[in-house]
Enzyme design. Sequence first.
Site, PDB file in Angstrom:
ATOM      1  N   ASP A  13       0.820  -1.223   0.000  1.00  0.00           N
ATOM      2  CA  ASP A  13       0.000   0.000   0.000  1.00  0.00           C
ATOM      3  C   ASP A  13       0.848   1.265   0.000  1.00  0.00           C
ATOM      4  O   ASP A  13       0.447   2.290   0.555  1.00  0.00           O
ATOM      5  CB  ASP A  13      -0.945   0.052   1.217  1.00  0.00           C
ATOM      6  CG  ASP A  13      -1.761  -1.211   1.375  1.00  0.00           C
ATOM      7  OD1 ASP A  13      -2.289  -1.683   0.362  1.00  0.00           O
ATOM      8  OD2 ASP A  13      -1.868  -1.716   2.509  1.00  0.00           O
ATOM      9  N   GLY A  15       1.441   3.204  -2.347  1.00  0.00           N
ATOM     10  CA  GLY A  15       1.087   4.129  -3.420  1.00  0.00           C
ATOM     11  C   GLY A  15       1.836   3.761  -4.696  1.00  0.00           C
ATOM     12  O   GLY A  15       2.101   4.612  -5.549  1.00  0.00           O
ATOM     13  N   LYS A  16       2.165   2.476  -4.831  1.00  0.00           N
ATOM     14  CA  LYS A  16       2.889   1.993  -6.018  1.00  0.00           C
ATOM     15  C   LYS A  16       2.108   2.245  -7.295  1.00  0.00           C
ATOM     16  O   LYS A  16       2.682   2.546  -8.321  1.00  0.00           O
ATOM     17  CB  LYS A  16       3.130   0.477  -5.926  1.00  0.00           C
ATOM     18  CG  LYS A  16       4.208   0.061  -4.979  1.00  0.00           C
ATOM     19  CD  LYS A  16       4.447  -1.425  -5.070  1.00  0.00           C
ATOM     20  CE  LYS A  16       3.234  -2.275  -4.737  1.00  0.00           C
ATOM     21  NZ  LYS A  16       2.798  -2.185  -3.338  1.00  0.00           N
ATOM     22  N   LYS A  18       0.305   4.568  -8.519  1.00  0.00           N
ATOM     23  CA  LYS A  18       0.513   5.830  -9.230  1.00  0.00           C
ATOM     24  C   LYS A  18       1.910   5.896  -9.866  1.00  0.00           C
ATOM     25  O   LYS A  18       2.062   6.353 -10.998  1.00  0.00           O
ATOM     26  CB  LYS A  18       0.342   6.984  -8.235  1.00  0.00           C
ATOM     27  CG  LYS A  18       0.108   8.299  -8.901  1.00  0.00           C
ATOM     28  CD  LYS A  18      -0.339   9.333  -7.888  1.00  0.00           C
ATOM     29  CE  LYS A  18       0.843   9.947  -7.182  1.00  0.00           C
ATOM     30  NZ  LYS A  18       0.432  11.086  -6.340  1.00  0.00           N
ATOM     31  N   ALA A  39      -3.834  -7.790  -4.604  1.00  0.00           N
ATOM     32  CA  ALA A  39      -3.205  -6.508  -4.907  1.00  0.00           C
ATOM     33  C   ALA A  39      -4.196  -5.705  -5.735  1.00  0.00           C
ATOM     34  O   ALA A  39      -4.637  -6.163  -6.778  1.00  0.00           O
ATOM     35  CB  ALA A  39      -1.931  -6.734  -5.698  1.00  0.00           C
ATOM     36  N   GLY A  40      -4.553  -4.544  -5.235  1.00  0.00           N
ATOM     37  CA  GLY A  40      -5.503  -3.755  -6.007  1.00  0.00           C
ATOM     38  C   GLY A  40      -4.946  -2.386  -6.329  1.00  0.00           C
ATOM     39  O   GLY A  40      -4.491  -1.682  -5.443  1.00  0.00           O
ATOM     40  N   HIS A  41      -4.933  -2.049  -7.597  1.00  0.00           N
ATOM     41  CA  HIS A  41      -4.549  -0.695  -7.965  1.00  0.00           C
ATOM     42  C   HIS A  41      -5.796   0.045  -8.403  1.00  0.00           C
ATOM     43  O   HIS A  41      -6.552  -0.448  -9.224  1.00  0.00           O
ATOM     44  CB  HIS A  41      -3.571  -0.692  -9.138  1.00  0.00           C
ATOM     45  CG  HIS A  41      -2.194  -1.107  -8.743  1.00  0.00           C
ATOM     46  ND1 HIS A  41      -1.595  -0.707  -7.578  1.00  0.00           N
ATOM     47  CD2 HIS A  41      -1.296  -1.873  -9.374  1.00  0.00           C
ATOM     48  CE1 HIS A  41      -0.388  -1.214  -7.502  1.00  0.00           C
ATOM     49  NE2 HIS A  41      -0.176  -1.940  -8.571  1.00  0.00           N
ATOM     50  N   THR A 128      -6.675 -12.058   2.758  1.00  0.00           N
ATOM     51  CA  THR A 128      -7.827 -11.429   2.115  1.00  0.00           C
ATOM     52  C   THR A 128      -8.871 -12.480   1.717  1.00  0.00           C
ATOM     53  O   THR A 128      -9.871 -12.158   1.109  1.00  0.00           O
ATOM     54  CB  THR A 128      -7.389 -10.623   0.883  1.00  0.00           C
ATOM     55  OG1 THR A 128      -6.522 -11.442   0.098  1.00  0.00           O
ATOM     56  CG2 THR A 128      -6.690  -9.355   1.279  1.00  0.00           C
ATOM     57  N   GLN A 223       2.273  -6.061  -3.255  1.00  0.00           N
ATOM     58  CA  GLN A 223       2.545  -6.007  -1.797  1.00  0.00           C
ATOM     59  C   GLN A 223       3.871  -5.291  -1.518  1.00  0.00           C
ATOM     60  O   GLN A 223       4.196  -4.342  -2.211  1.00  0.00           O
ATOM     61  CB  GLN A 223       2.532  -7.404  -1.173  1.00  0.00           C
ATOM     62  CG  GLN A 223       1.154  -8.048  -1.168  1.00  0.00           C
ATOM     63  CD  GLN A 223       0.929  -8.982  -2.334  1.00  0.00           C
ATOM     64  OE1 GLN A 223       1.846  -9.583  -2.831  1.00  0.00           O
ATOM     65  NE2 GLN A 223      -0.293  -9.102  -2.769  1.00  0.00           N
ATOM     66  N   GLY A 301     -11.159  -2.502   2.249  1.00  0.00           N
ATOM     67  CA  GLY A 301     -11.743  -1.422   3.048  1.00  0.00           C
ATOM     68  C   GLY A 301     -11.268  -1.426   4.499  1.00  0.00           C
ATOM     69  O   GLY A 301     -11.708  -0.623   5.302  1.00  0.00           O
ATOM     70  N   LEU A 331       4.091  12.452   0.869  1.00  0.00           N
ATOM     71  CA  LEU A 331       4.771  13.398   1.757  1.00  0.00           C
ATOM     72  C   LEU A 331       3.795  14.485   2.211  1.00  0.00           C
ATOM     73  O   LEU A 331       3.883  15.001   3.328  1.00  0.00           O
ATOM     74  CB  LEU A 331       5.981  14.024   1.039  1.00  0.00           C
ATOM     75  CG  LEU A 331       6.927  14.831   1.909  1.00  0.00           C
ATOM     76  CD1 LEU A 331       7.575  13.962   2.976  1.00  0.00           C
ATOM     77  CD2 LEU A 331       8.017  15.518   1.082  1.00  0.00           C
ATOM     78  N   GLY A 410       0.500  14.521  -3.514  1.00  0.00           N
ATOM     79  CA  GLY A 410      -0.960  14.588  -3.525  1.00  0.00           C
ATOM     80  C   GLY A 410      -1.525  13.371  -4.227  1.00  0.00           C
ATOM     81  O   GLY A 410      -0.786  12.640  -4.885  1.00  0.00           O
TER      82      GLY A 410
END
Length: 420
Positions: A13, A15-16, A18, A39-41, A128, A223, A301, A331, A410
């Site tokens: 998690d 933020g891979k 993006k 793994a969910g993007h 999961t 992961q 969730g 950041l 962001g």
Amino acid sequence: MPATVIVGAQWGDEGKGKIVDLLAEHSDVVCRYQGGPNAGHTIVRDGETFKLHHIPSGILYPGRVCVVGAGCVIDPGQLVREIDGLEERGIPTGDLRISGNAHLIMPWHVAIDAAGERRLGRLQIGTTRRGIGPAYADKAARIGIRVQDILDPKILRQKFETALAEKNLELERLHDHPPLEAEELADRMEEYADRLRPYVDDTSLLVDRALRDGKRVLLEGAQGTLLDLDHGTYPFVTSSNPIAGAATTGVGIGPTRIDRVLGVAKAYVTRVGEGPFPTEIEGPEHARVREIGAEFGTTTGRERRCGWLDLVALRFAVRVNGLTSLALTKLDVLSSFAEVPVCVRYRLEDGTETADFPAHQSDFHHCRPVFEPLPGWQREIGGELPAAAQEYVSFVEEALGVPVSLVGTGAAREHVLSLG
Ligand code: GDP
């Protein structure tokens, strides 16, 4: 630099999604090398949200070849749903290639996963429940069903029915679970097989040829490092190897073919589920980081536990992945804090301090973080890093001996600063 591995440097998690998406735009081939549909993007493109579990996000760029490698486990129903979802929205999937050596997640794997967790009670791992662990277990036991088995309907039905007879015994006797219905499930599997057959390929050969032709290949891990089956915080780990070395086995190329390894880490840390977490934030700041960072699982969730940046764990990620650079995401989530602690060492139970990740599980379970408080910047990060944010980044670079090449500022796709 044609072959780049991108790997989560913490507990997943990071933020891979993006960062992978950004790099995919400049790649010719994008590969997943391990993991399953846990793994969910979530990718937002022109106001549309795409949730991808199996298919690399590179599929959203026309002409990118997307590979699901041999090291992955695939839920055929889920994959068909993803393909349909893309096609319905006008995204062609013709360039998706699936390794014939990847293993399939079967209905009994899902049933056994849920039943196993129930049986473990308080000791549960927090999977999961998508059957990923049991599918990898059957792969190691050499009783798995592979993607290439769908190429021949007769073989598929035979393997399916033989395996199900065995698994029904396990379900009934061990898990007190009613047996699964063979006929109906086999028919459904045949439908999925018909749909997936055109995508099956020799993806090792495909990637090798692409590299020989000077194409840019991105190898994407799911992961994160600390969830690695061999090197993570066992038993609270995933059932495959997310670390960069696994990109070679998971895709079928040699280690000498990899040019760059980019680690992705949050500017703080999150962890889902059970297990030790030395830098976990205590007090009201925990909820603050979780709220600002929207730390709830994409696929499940579930609330994520939040901690301050852990440089001991990150140094470990640099080591086991051979990171050549780092992307520091989110950041901006720290922007409102007057002071931002970072963990520079662990204090072990015997009072000694270490900057290296403990090799022994008990040391890790009982260690306490030694924090160094860094000054916050207390304003929004725009197109440039405020001085204190720059110092935060430099501190990380110096502590790890690895350059930070990208900084996430962001949630939106364009909110990434490239630091050269
Ligand atoms: P992944 O599976 O590693 O992609 O991680 P997640 O699903 O947890 O991360 C994706 C979420 O984090 C998405 O909602 C992104 O929009 C968000 N995100 C990614 N990078 C940043 C960032 O730099 N700042 C903020 N605020 N959010 C980000």
